[in-house]
Design an enzyme around this catalytic site. Sequence first.
Site, PDB file in Angstrom:
ATOM      1  N   ASP A  34      30.208   9.819  36.926  1.00 56.53           N
ATOM      2  CA  ASP A  34      30.129  11.163  36.373  1.00 56.53           C
ATOM      3  C   ASP A  34      28.896  11.298  35.495  1.00 56.53           C
ATOM      4  O   ASP A  34      28.014  10.438  35.506  1.00 56.53           O
ATOM      5  CB  ASP A  34      31.403  11.485  35.587  1.00 56.53           C
ATOM      6  CG  ASP A  34      31.651  10.480  34.467  1.00 56.53           C
ATOM      7  OD1 ASP A  34      30.757   9.658  34.195  1.00 56.53           O
ATOM      8  OD2 ASP A  34      32.734  10.512  33.864  1.00 56.53           O
ATOM      9  N   HIS A  91      32.165   6.659  44.885  1.00 57.27           N
ATOM     10  CA  HIS A  91      32.487   7.834  44.064  1.00 57.27           C
ATOM     11  C   HIS A  91      31.442   7.930  42.949  1.00 57.27           C
ATOM     12  O   HIS A  91      31.624   7.409  41.851  1.00 57.27           O
ATOM     13  CB  HIS A  91      33.896   7.681  43.478  1.00 57.27           C
ATOM     14  CG  HIS A  91      34.365   8.852  42.679  1.00 57.27           C
ATOM     15  ND1 HIS A  91      35.148   9.861  43.202  1.00 57.27           N
ATOM     16  CD2 HIS A  91      34.174   9.181  41.382  1.00 57.27           C
ATOM     17  CE1 HIS A  91      35.418  10.751  42.273  1.00 57.27           C
ATOM     18  NE2 HIS A  91      34.839  10.351  41.145  1.00 57.27           N
ATOM     19  N   ASP A  94      36.955   2.817  52.107  1.00 51.38           N
ATOM     20  CA  ASP A  94      35.615   3.213  51.671  1.00 51.38           C
ATOM     21  C   ASP A  94      35.558   4.733  51.648  1.00 51.38           C
ATOM     22  O   ASP A  94      35.000   5.370  52.539  1.00 51.38           O
ATOM     23  CB  ASP A  94      34.580   2.629  52.639  1.00 51.38           C
ATOM     24  CG  ASP A  94      33.147   2.842  52.165  1.00 51.38           C
ATOM     25  OD1 ASP A  94      32.962   3.370  51.042  1.00 51.38           O
ATOM     26  OD2 ASP A  94      32.217   2.499  52.915  1.00 51.38           O
ATOM     27  N   GLU A 125      34.715   3.777  42.794  1.00 54.79           N
ATOM     28  CA  GLU A 125      33.807   4.147  41.706  1.00 54.79           C
ATOM     29  C   GLU A 125      33.251   2.911  41.003  1.00 54.79           C
ATOM     30  O   GLU A 125      34.005   2.021  40.609  1.00 54.79           O
ATOM     31  CB  GLU A 125      34.519   5.034  40.685  1.00 54.79           C
ATOM     32  CG  GLU A 125      33.590   5.586  39.616  1.00 54.79           C
ATOM     33  CD  GLU A 125      34.248   6.639  38.740  1.00 54.79           C
ATOM     34  OE1 GLU A 125      33.518   7.457  38.167  1.00 54.79           O
ATOM     35  OE2 GLU A 125      35.491   6.641  38.624  1.00 54.79           O
TER      36      GLU A 125
END
Length: 508
Positions: A89, A419, A471, A480
Amino acid sequence: MLAASLRVEAVAVVAAAVLVLLLSPAAVVVVAGQHDYGDALHKSILFFEGQRSGRLPPDQRLRWRRDSGLHDGAAASVDLTGGYYDAGDNVKFGFPMAFTATLMSWGLIDFGRSFGPHKEEARKAVRWATDYLMKATAKPNTVYVQVGDAFRDHSCWERPEDMDTPRTVYKVDPSHPGSDVAAETAAALAAGSIVFRDADPAYSKRLLDRAIAVFEFADKYRGPYSSSLHDAVCPCYCDFSGYKDELLWGAAWLHKASRRREYREYIKKNEVVLGASESINEFGWDNKHAGINVLISKEVLMGKDEYFQSFRVNADNFMCSLLPGISNHPQIQYSPGGLLFKVGGSNMQHVTSLSFLLLAYSNYLSHAGARVSCGAGGSASPTQLRRVAKRQVDYILGDNPLRMSYMVGYGARFPRRIHHRGSSLPSVAAHPARIGCKGGAAYYASAAPNPNLLVGAVVGGPSDATDAFPDARAVFQQSEPTTYINAPLMGLLAYFSAHPNPAEWADD
Protein backbone atom coordinates in the site's frame (compact mmCIF):
# COMPACT_ATOMS: atom_id res chain seq x y z
CA MET A 1 -1.63 -3.78 4.02
CA LEU A 2 -1.47 -6.78 6.23
CA ALA A 3 -3.90 -7.43 9.00
CA ALA A 4 -2.32 -7.43 12.43
CA SER A 5 0.08 -10.24 13.12
CA LEU A 6 -1.89 -13.12 14.60
CA ARG A 7 -0.34 -14.31 17.82
CA VAL A 8 -1.30 -17.96 17.94
CA GLU A 9 0.87 -20.30 19.98
CA ALA A 10 1.71 -23.48 18.12
CA VAL A 11 0.44 -26.63 19.74
CA ALA A 12 1.32 -29.44 17.37
CA VAL A 13 4.28 -31.72 18.05
CA VAL A 14 5.94 -32.43 14.73
CA ALA A 15 6.38 -35.99 13.55
CA ALA A 16 9.78 -37.63 13.50
CA ALA A 17 9.89 -37.30 9.74
CA VAL A 18 9.87 -33.53 10.04
CA LEU A 19 12.74 -33.67 12.51
CA VAL A 20 14.76 -35.54 9.90
CA LEU A 21 13.71 -33.01 7.28
CA LEU A 22 14.89 -30.07 9.35
CA LEU A 23 18.08 -31.39 10.86
CA SER A 24 19.50 -33.61 8.14
CA PRO A 25 21.10 -31.93 5.13
CA ALA A 26 20.47 -34.98 2.96
CA ALA A 27 16.97 -36.10 3.88
CA VAL A 28 14.49 -33.60 2.48
CA VAL A 29 11.19 -34.22 0.74
CA VAL A 30 12.05 -31.91 -2.12
CA VAL A 31 15.02 -31.79 -4.43
CA ALA A 32 17.47 -29.37 -2.83
CA GLY A 33 19.03 -26.92 -5.22
CA GLN A 34 22.35 -25.13 -5.20
CA HIS A 35 21.32 -21.64 -4.28
CA ASP A 36 23.12 -18.43 -5.10
CA TYR A 37 22.73 -16.80 -1.70
CA GLY A 38 24.76 -13.79 -2.81
CA ASP A 39 22.33 -13.11 -5.65
CA ALA A 40 19.39 -13.55 -3.30
CA LEU A 41 21.03 -11.17 -0.82
CA HIS A 42 21.52 -8.53 -3.52
CA LYS A 43 17.88 -8.86 -4.53
CA SER A 44 16.57 -8.83 -0.97
CA ILE A 45 18.24 -5.44 -0.49
CA LEU A 46 17.10 -4.16 -3.88
CA PHE A 47 13.50 -4.76 -2.80
CA PHE A 48 13.75 -1.84 -0.40
CA GLU A 49 14.31 0.55 -3.30
CA GLY A 50 10.86 -0.41 -4.54
CA GLN A 51 9.40 0.55 -1.15
CA ARG A 52 10.98 3.99 -1.00
CA SER A 53 8.87 7.04 -0.40
CA GLY A 54 10.09 10.57 -1.09
CA ARG A 55 12.47 11.96 -3.67
CA LEU A 56 14.43 9.10 -5.19
CA PRO A 57 18.22 9.41 -5.52
CA PRO A 58 20.12 9.38 -8.84
CA ASP A 59 21.40 5.85 -8.13
CA GLN A 60 17.87 4.40 -7.82
CA ARG A 61 18.02 1.01 -9.55
CA LEU A 62 14.34 0.04 -9.74
CA ARG A 63 13.66 2.59 -12.46
CA TRP A 64 9.93 1.95 -12.74
CA ARG A 65 9.48 3.81 -9.46
CA ARG A 66 9.31 7.62 -9.30
CA ASP A 67 9.17 10.28 -6.58
CA SER A 68 6.17 10.09 -4.25
CA GLY A 69 4.89 11.55 -1.01
CA LEU A 70 6.84 14.76 -1.51
CA HIS A 71 4.53 16.73 0.79
CA ASP A 72 4.31 14.18 3.58
CA GLY A 73 4.15 15.95 6.92
CA ALA A 74 2.86 19.22 5.49
CA ALA A 75 -0.48 18.68 7.24
CA ALA A 76 1.38 19.01 10.56
CA SER A 77 3.98 21.54 9.34
CA VAL A 78 6.81 19.00 9.61
CA ASP A 79 9.01 17.28 7.04
CA LEU A 80 8.11 13.60 6.96
CA THR A 81 9.27 12.83 3.46
CA GLY A 82 11.22 9.65 2.87
CA GLY A 83 11.04 6.34 4.65
CA TYR A 84 9.40 3.15 3.42
CA TYR A 85 5.92 2.01 2.52
CA ASP A 86 5.44 -1.05 4.69
CA ALA A 87 3.96 -3.43 2.15
CA GLY A 88 1.75 -3.22 -0.94
CA ASP A 89 0.00 0.00 0.00
CA ASN A 90 1.00 3.66 0.22
CA VAL A 91 0.87 4.29 3.96
CA LYS A 92 3.97 4.86 6.08
CA PHE A 93 3.54 3.01 9.36
CA GLY A 94 6.23 3.93 11.86
CA PHE A 95 6.00 0.85 14.09
CA PRO A 96 6.85 -1.80 11.46
CA MET A 97 9.27 0.60 9.76
CA ALA A 98 11.26 0.99 12.98
CA PHE A 99 11.32 -2.78 13.51
CA THR A 100 12.47 -3.19 9.92
CA ALA A 101 15.37 -0.81 10.56
CA THR A 102 16.31 -2.59 13.79
CA LEU A 103 16.44 -6.00 12.10
CA MET A 104 18.37 -4.77 9.06
CA SER A 105 20.89 -3.25 11.45
CA TRP A 106 21.12 -6.37 13.59
CA GLY A 107 21.98 -8.39 10.50
CA LEU A 108 24.77 -5.97 9.61
CA ILE A 109 26.05 -5.89 13.18
CA ASP A 110 26.27 -9.67 13.55
CA PHE A 111 27.10 -10.69 9.98
CA GLY A 112 28.60 -7.54 8.49
CA ARG A 113 31.69 -9.23 7.06
CA SER A 114 29.50 -11.78 5.30
CA PHE A 115 27.72 -9.06 3.32
CA GLY A 116 30.84 -8.68 1.17
CA PRO A 117 30.23 -6.38 -1.83
CA HIS A 118 26.62 -5.85 -0.72
CA LYS A 119 27.46 -4.17 2.58
CA GLU A 120 27.21 -0.63 1.27
CA GLU A 121 23.85 -1.39 -0.38
CA ALA A 122 22.60 -2.71 2.95
CA ARG A 123 23.81 0.36 4.83
CA LYS A 124 21.98 2.58 2.36
CA ALA A 125 18.81 0.60 3.00
CA VAL A 126 19.21 1.14 6.75
CA ARG A 127 19.93 4.84 6.30
CA TRP A 128 16.79 5.41 4.21
CA ALA A 129 14.85 4.29 7.28
CA THR A 130 16.94 5.98 9.98
CA ASP A 131 16.98 9.30 8.13
CA TYR A 132 13.20 9.20 8.18
CA LEU A 133 13.06 8.18 11.84
CA MET A 134 15.30 11.13 12.69
CA LYS A 135 12.75 13.42 11.02
CA ALA A 136 9.93 11.69 12.86
CA THR A 137 11.60 12.31 16.23
CA ALA A 138 12.99 15.81 15.65
CA LYS A 139 10.46 17.42 18.00
CA PRO A 140 11.20 16.64 21.68
CA ASN A 141 8.77 14.28 23.42
CA THR A 142 7.02 13.55 20.13
CA VAL A 143 7.21 10.71 17.64
CA TYR A 144 5.36 10.96 14.36
CA VAL A 145 4.22 7.39 13.83
CA GLN A 146 2.13 7.32 10.66
CA VAL A 147 1.56 9.22 7.44
CA GLY A 148 -1.59 8.38 5.53
CA ASP A 149 -5.15 7.36 6.27
CA ALA A 150 -5.06 3.57 6.09
CA PHE A 151 -8.78 3.14 5.51
CA ARG A 152 -8.92 5.65 2.68
CA ASP A 153 -5.71 4.29 1.18
CA HIS A 154 -6.96 0.72 1.26
CA SER A 155 -10.13 1.69 -0.59
CA CYS A 156 -7.98 2.70 -3.58
CA TRP A 157 -5.66 0.84 -5.92
CA GLU A 158 -3.28 3.48 -7.20
CA ARG A 159 0.43 4.04 -7.67
CA PRO A 160 2.28 5.88 -4.90
CA GLU A 161 3.24 8.45 -7.54
CA ASP A 162 -0.48 9.20 -8.10
CA MET A 163 -1.94 8.85 -4.62
CA ASP A 164 -4.50 11.48 -3.70
CA THR A 165 -5.81 10.02 -0.46
CA PRO A 166 -5.33 12.10 2.72
CA ARG A 167 -1.76 12.14 4.01
CA THR A 168 -2.94 12.52 7.57
CA VAL A 169 -0.17 12.71 10.16
CA TYR A 170 -0.41 10.84 13.46
CA LYS A 171 1.84 11.28 16.47
CA VAL A 172 2.39 10.16 20.04
CA ASP A 173 3.27 12.69 22.73
CA PRO A 174 2.90 13.10 26.51
CA SER A 175 -0.88 13.47 26.19
CA HIS A 176 -1.17 10.55 23.76
CA PRO A 177 1.57 8.09 24.80
CA GLY A 178 2.96 5.34 22.65
CA SER A 179 5.72 3.61 24.57
CA ASP A 180 5.70 0.66 22.18
CA VAL A 181 6.32 2.55 18.95
CA ALA A 182 8.61 5.08 20.64
CA ALA A 183 10.79 2.41 22.28
CA GLU A 184 11.00 0.48 19.00
CA THR A 185 12.05 3.70 17.30
CA ALA A 186 14.73 4.18 19.96
CA ALA A 187 15.90 0.61 19.33
CA ALA A 188 16.12 1.27 15.60
CA LEU A 189 18.15 4.44 16.08
CA ALA A 190 20.45 2.76 18.61
CA ALA A 191 21.03 -0.25 16.35
CA GLY A 192 21.63 2.09 13.42
CA SER A 193 24.23 3.98 15.43
CA ILE A 194 26.26 0.76 15.68
CA VAL A 195 26.00 0.17 11.93
CA PHE A 196 27.41 3.63 11.16
CA ARG A 197 29.92 3.80 14.02
CA ASP A 198 32.91 3.33 11.71
CA ALA A 199 31.44 4.38 8.36
CA ASP A 200 30.05 7.73 9.57
CA PRO A 201 30.92 8.50 13.21
CA ALA A 202 29.15 11.87 13.27
CA TYR A 203 25.91 10.37 11.98
CA SER A 204 26.28 7.47 14.40
CA LYS A 205 26.50 9.89 17.33
CA ARG A 206 23.40 11.76 16.19
CA LEU A 207 21.49 8.51 15.98
CA LEU A 208 22.56 7.42 19.45
CA ASP A 209 21.84 10.81 21.02
CA ARG A 210 18.36 10.78 19.51
CA ALA A 211 17.78 7.17 20.58
CA ILE A 212 18.56 8.11 24.18
CA ALA A 213 16.09 11.00 24.10
CA VAL A 214 13.34 8.98 22.43
CA PHE A 215 13.71 6.12 24.89
CA GLU A 216 13.48 8.54 27.80
CA PHE A 217 10.20 9.82 26.35
CA ALA A 218 8.91 6.27 25.81
CA ASP A 219 9.67 5.29 29.40
CA LYS A 220 8.47 8.50 31.05
CA TYR A 221 5.10 8.65 29.32
CA ARG A 222 3.93 5.06 29.37
CA GLY A 223 1.03 3.68 27.43
CA PRO A 224 0.23 1.75 24.25
CA TYR A 225 -0.12 3.65 21.02
CA SER A 226 -3.01 1.36 20.10
CA SER A 227 -5.03 3.15 22.79
CA SER A 228 -3.91 6.66 21.90
CA LEU A 229 -4.36 6.21 18.15
CA HIS A 230 -6.67 3.22 17.96
CA ASP A 231 -8.79 4.34 15.02
CA ALA A 232 -5.70 5.15 12.95
CA VAL A 233 -3.39 2.21 13.64
CA CYS A 234 -5.88 -0.61 14.21
CA PRO A 235 -6.49 -3.18 12.89
CA CYS A 236 -3.42 -2.78 10.68
CA TYR A 237 -0.71 -2.48 13.31
CA CYS A 238 -2.33 -2.75 16.73
CA ASP A 239 0.19 -3.70 19.37
CA PHE A 240 -1.43 -6.77 20.88
CA SER A 241 1.53 -7.66 23.10
CA GLY A 242 1.57 -4.32 24.92
CA TYR A 243 4.45 -1.89 25.31
CA LYS A 244 6.49 -3.54 28.06
CA ASP A 245 8.46 -5.78 25.72
CA GLU A 246 9.45 -2.76 23.62
CA LEU A 247 10.77 -0.93 26.68
CA LEU A 248 13.07 -3.85 27.50
CA TRP A 249 13.99 -4.20 23.82
CA GLY A 250 14.83 -0.51 23.56
CA ALA A 251 16.90 -0.61 26.74
CA ALA A 252 18.77 -3.68 25.49
CA TRP A 253 19.71 -1.95 22.25
CA LEU A 254 20.72 1.24 24.04
CA HIS A 255 22.92 -0.79 26.36
CA LYS A 256 24.52 -2.51 23.37
CA ALA A 257 25.05 0.77 21.53
CA SER A 258 26.17 2.98 24.41
CA ARG A 259 27.55 0.49 26.99
CA ARG A 260 26.08 2.81 29.63
CA ARG A 261 25.52 1.14 32.96
CA GLU A 262 22.16 2.87 33.40
CA TYR A 263 20.57 0.68 30.74
CA ARG A 264 21.92 -2.49 32.32
CA GLU A 265 20.42 -1.32 35.61
CA TYR A 266 17.16 -0.49 33.87
CA ILE A 267 16.87 -4.03 32.53
CA LYS A 268 17.83 -5.47 35.92
CA LYS A 269 15.32 -3.29 37.76
CA ASN A 270 12.46 -3.86 35.33
CA GLU A 271 13.07 -7.48 34.36
CA VAL A 272 10.08 -8.77 36.33
CA VAL A 273 7.66 -5.87 36.04
CA LEU A 274 8.14 -5.63 32.27
CA GLY A 275 7.66 -9.34 31.73
CA ALA A 276 11.15 -10.47 30.79
CA SER A 277 10.39 -13.89 32.23
CA GLU A 278 7.72 -14.48 29.60
CA SER A 279 9.28 -17.11 27.36
CA ILE A 280 7.20 -16.66 24.22
CA ASN A 281 8.09 -18.37 20.95
CA GLU A 282 7.24 -15.37 18.86
CA PHE A 283 9.23 -12.51 17.43
CA GLY A 284 8.16 -9.77 15.06
CA TRP A 285 7.12 -6.15 14.81
CA ASP A 286 4.57 -6.69 17.60
CA ASN A 287 6.21 -9.05 20.08
CA LYS A 288 9.89 -8.70 21.02
CA HIS A 289 10.23 -11.25 23.84
CA ALA A 290 12.24 -13.89 21.98
CA GLY A 291 14.47 -11.23 20.47
CA ILE A 292 15.14 -9.67 23.86
CA ASN A 293 16.23 -13.01 25.29
CA VAL A 294 18.56 -13.78 22.39
CA LEU A 295 20.07 -10.28 22.29
CA ILE A 296 20.77 -10.13 26.02
CA SER A 297 21.98 -13.74 26.14
CA LYS A 298 25.02 -12.74 24.14
CA GLU A 299 26.21 -10.79 27.19
CA VAL A 300 25.95 -13.95 29.28
CA LEU A 301 27.60 -16.22 26.73
CA MET A 302 30.47 -13.79 26.27
CA GLY A 303 31.02 -13.78 30.03
CA LYS A 304 30.15 -10.11 30.33
CA ASP A 305 27.10 -10.30 32.60
CA GLU A 306 26.19 -13.41 34.56
CA TYR A 307 23.28 -11.57 36.20
CA PHE A 308 21.25 -11.99 33.03
CA GLN A 309 21.42 -15.80 33.12
CA SER A 310 17.61 -15.94 33.17
CA PHE A 311 17.55 -14.46 29.67
CA ARG A 312 19.74 -17.28 28.44
CA VAL A 313 17.41 -19.84 30.01
CA ASN A 314 14.50 -18.20 28.18
CA ALA A 315 16.48 -18.13 24.94
CA ASP A 316 17.30 -21.83 25.29
CA ASN A 317 13.63 -22.63 25.90
CA PHE A 318 12.70 -20.67 22.81
CA MET A 319 15.24 -22.54 20.69
CA CYS A 320 14.01 -25.87 22.01
CA SER A 321 10.49 -24.97 20.86
CA LEU A 322 11.82 -24.68 17.31
CA LEU A 323 13.59 -28.04 17.37
CA PRO A 324 11.06 -30.86 17.03
CA GLY A 325 11.84 -34.02 18.92
CA ILE A 326 14.60 -32.46 21.03
CA SER A 327 12.53 -31.86 24.15
CA ASN A 328 9.06 -31.80 25.68
CA HIS A 329 8.75 -28.05 25.15
CA PRO A 330 5.61 -26.86 23.33
CA GLN A 331 6.55 -27.01 19.69
CA ILE A 332 6.24 -24.69 16.74
CA GLN A 333 4.36 -26.34 13.89
CA TYR A 334 6.00 -27.19 10.57
CA SER A 335 4.30 -27.87 7.25
CA PRO A 336 4.77 -31.25 5.52
CA GLY A 337 7.34 -29.57 3.28
CA GLY A 338 9.33 -28.32 6.27
CA LEU A 339 8.21 -24.69 6.52
CA LEU A 340 7.95 -23.19 9.98
CA PHE A 341 4.28 -22.39 10.25
CA LYS A 342 2.00 -20.17 12.33
CA VAL A 343 -1.72 -19.89 11.70
CA GLY A 344 -2.73 -16.61 10.10
CA GLY A 345 -1.55 -14.36 7.32
CA SER A 346 1.92 -13.46 6.14
CA ASN A 347 3.58 -16.58 7.50
CA MET A 348 6.97 -15.65 6.03
CA GLN A 349 7.31 -12.85 8.57
CA HIS A 350 7.55 -15.55 11.24
CA VAL A 351 9.81 -17.72 9.12
CA THR A 352 12.44 -15.05 8.52
CA SER A 353 12.40 -13.44 11.97
CA LEU A 354 12.55 -16.72 13.91
CA SER A 355 15.18 -18.11 11.55
CA PHE A 356 17.28 -15.01 12.13
CA LEU A 357 17.16 -15.62 15.88
CA LEU A 358 18.18 -19.25 15.33
CA LEU A 359 21.20 -18.14 13.35
CA ALA A 360 22.21 -15.29 15.66
CA TYR A 361 21.97 -17.50 18.74
CA SER A 362 23.89 -20.30 17.05
CA ASN A 363 26.78 -17.92 16.49
CA TYR A 364 26.74 -16.69 20.07
CA LEU A 365 26.81 -20.30 21.27
CA SER A 366 29.63 -21.22 18.89
CA HIS A 367 31.84 -18.40 20.08
CA ALA A 368 31.20 -19.43 23.68
CA GLY A 369 31.65 -23.16 23.02
CA ALA A 370 28.15 -23.75 24.39
CA ARG A 371 25.03 -25.73 23.51
CA VAL A 372 21.30 -25.23 23.91
CA SER A 373 19.93 -26.93 27.01
CA CYS A 374 16.45 -28.38 26.52
CA GLY A 375 16.05 -30.07 29.90
CA ALA A 376 15.75 -33.76 30.79
CA GLY A 377 19.15 -34.38 29.25
CA GLY A 378 18.21 -32.97 25.87
CA SER A 379 20.44 -30.46 24.13
CA ALA A 380 21.21 -29.08 20.69
CA SER A 381 24.38 -27.85 19.05
CA PRO A 382 24.80 -24.54 17.25
CA THR A 383 25.03 -26.47 13.99
CA GLN A 384 21.56 -27.91 14.56
CA LEU A 385 20.17 -24.39 14.90
CA ARG A 386 21.93 -23.30 11.73
CA ARG A 387 20.56 -26.27 9.82
CA VAL A 388 16.99 -25.36 10.73
CA ALA A 389 17.59 -21.73 9.75
CA LYS A 390 19.17 -22.74 6.46
CA ARG A 391 16.33 -25.13 5.73
CA GLN A 392 13.87 -22.23 6.04
CA VAL A 393 15.93 -20.01 3.75
CA ASP A 394 16.20 -22.80 1.19
CA TYR A 395 12.44 -23.32 1.33
CA ILE A 396 11.93 -19.64 0.51
CA LEU A 397 14.36 -19.88 -2.40
CA GLY A 398 12.71 -22.92 -3.97
CA ASP A 399 13.36 -26.12 -2.01
CA ASN A 400 9.68 -26.74 -1.38
CA PRO A 401 6.90 -28.99 -2.71
CA LEU A 402 5.86 -26.42 -5.34
CA ARG A 403 9.46 -26.02 -6.57
CA MET A 404 9.01 -22.26 -6.60
CA SER A 405 10.88 -19.37 -5.08
CA TYR A 406 8.90 -17.03 -2.87
CA MET A 407 11.31 -14.22 -3.74
CA VAL A 408 10.28 -12.21 -6.79
CA GLY A 409 12.98 -12.34 -9.46
CA TYR A 410 14.90 -15.25 -7.94
CA GLY A 411 14.81 -18.57 -9.77
CA ALA A 412 12.79 -19.65 -12.77
CA ARG A 413 9.45 -19.73 -10.97
CA PHE A 414 8.30 -17.09 -8.49
CA PRO A 415 5.11 -15.13 -7.61
CA ARG A 416 3.93 -13.03 -10.56
CA ARG A 417 0.76 -11.46 -9.18
CA ILE A 418 1.86 -10.00 -5.89
CA HIS A 419 -0.46 -7.79 -3.86
CA HIS A 420 1.40 -4.54 -4.47
CA ARG A 421 0.01 -1.39 -6.01
CA GLY A 422 3.15 -0.06 -7.66
CA SER A 423 4.16 -3.43 -9.06
CA SER A 424 0.71 -4.31 -10.42
CA LEU A 425 -0.05 -1.00 -12.16
CA PRO A 426 1.73 0.31 -15.28
CA SER A 427 4.77 2.41 -14.43
CA VAL A 428 4.70 6.16 -14.92
CA ALA A 429 7.09 5.72 -17.84
CA ALA A 430 4.74 3.25 -19.53
CA HIS A 431 1.53 5.11 -18.61
CA PRO A 432 2.25 8.81 -17.93
CA ALA A 433 -1.40 9.69 -17.38
CA ARG A 434 -2.61 9.56 -13.81
CA ILE A 435 -4.44 6.45 -12.63
CA GLY A 436 -6.98 7.49 -10.01
CA CYS A 437 -8.24 5.83 -6.86
CA LYS A 438 -10.68 3.51 -8.59
CA GLY A 439 -8.85 3.50 -11.91
CA GLY A 440 -6.63 0.68 -10.77
CA ALA A 441 -9.48 -1.74 -10.09
CA ALA A 442 -9.14 -3.44 -13.47
CA TYR A 443 -5.43 -4.05 -12.89
CA TYR A 444 -6.14 -5.43 -9.43
CA ALA A 445 -8.68 -7.89 -10.81
CA SER A 446 -6.59 -8.89 -13.81
CA ALA A 447 -5.17 -12.40 -14.05
CA ALA A 448 -2.16 -11.03 -15.93
CA PRO A 449 1.26 -10.97 -14.23
CA ASN A 450 2.34 -7.69 -12.66
CA PRO A 451 4.02 -5.45 -15.25
CA ASN A 452 6.77 -4.27 -12.88
CA LEU A 453 9.01 -6.76 -11.09
CA LEU A 454 9.51 -5.83 -7.46
CA VAL A 455 12.81 -7.69 -7.44
CA GLY A 456 13.70 -9.27 -4.12
CA ALA A 457 10.24 -9.02 -2.59
CA VAL A 458 9.36 -12.04 -0.45
CA VAL A 459 5.63 -12.62 -0.21
CA GLY A 460 3.62 -13.89 2.75
CA GLY A 461 3.78 -17.43 1.38
CA PRO A 462 1.77 -20.51 2.34
CA SER A 463 -0.76 -19.70 5.06
CA ASP A 464 -1.96 -23.16 5.89
CA ALA A 465 -0.21 -26.41 6.73
CA THR A 466 -0.41 -27.81 3.20
CA ASP A 467 2.39 -25.81 1.54
CA ALA A 468 -0.21 -24.46 -0.92
CA PHE A 469 0.18 -21.04 -2.53
CA PRO A 470 -2.34 -19.29 -4.79
CA ASP A 471 -0.47 -16.73 -6.87
CA ALA A 472 -3.32 -14.24 -6.65
CA ARG A 473 -3.34 -10.52 -5.87
CA ALA A 474 -6.60 -10.76 -3.95
CA VAL A 475 -5.17 -13.23 -1.43
CA PHE A 476 -3.08 -10.57 0.29
CA GLN A 477 -2.34 -12.78 3.28
CA GLN A 478 -0.15 -14.87 0.99
CA SER A 479 0.78 -12.63 -1.93
CA GLU A 480 1.76 -9.38 -0.20
CA PRO A 481 5.42 -8.58 0.53
CA THR A 482 6.47 -6.53 3.55
CA THR A 483 9.65 -4.81 4.65
CA TYR A 484 9.73 -6.84 7.86
CA ILE A 485 9.79 -10.12 5.96
CA ASN A 486 12.90 -9.03 4.08
CA ALA A 487 14.71 -7.24 6.91
CA PRO A 488 15.80 -10.34 8.90
CA LEU A 489 16.31 -12.28 5.68
CA MET A 490 19.20 -9.98 4.72
CA GLY A 491 21.36 -11.20 7.60
CA LEU A 492 20.45 -14.82 6.93
CA LEU A 493 21.36 -14.58 3.25
CA ALA A 494 24.60 -12.77 4.03
CA TYR A 495 25.71 -15.53 6.40
CA PHE A 496 24.81 -18.38 4.06
CA SER A 497 26.42 -16.64 1.09
CA ALA A 498 29.70 -16.73 3.03
CA HIS A 499 29.08 -20.14 4.65
CA PRO A 500 26.89 -22.17 2.25
CA ASN A 501 28.24 -25.61 3.08
CA PRO A 502 27.17 -27.12 6.43
CA ALA A 503 30.08 -29.55 6.24
CA GLU A 504 32.44 -26.59 6.62
CA TRP A 505 30.74 -25.10 9.66
CA ALA A 506 32.84 -25.30 12.80
CA ASP A 507 32.17 -28.48 14.75
CA ASP A 508 30.15 -27.59 17.80
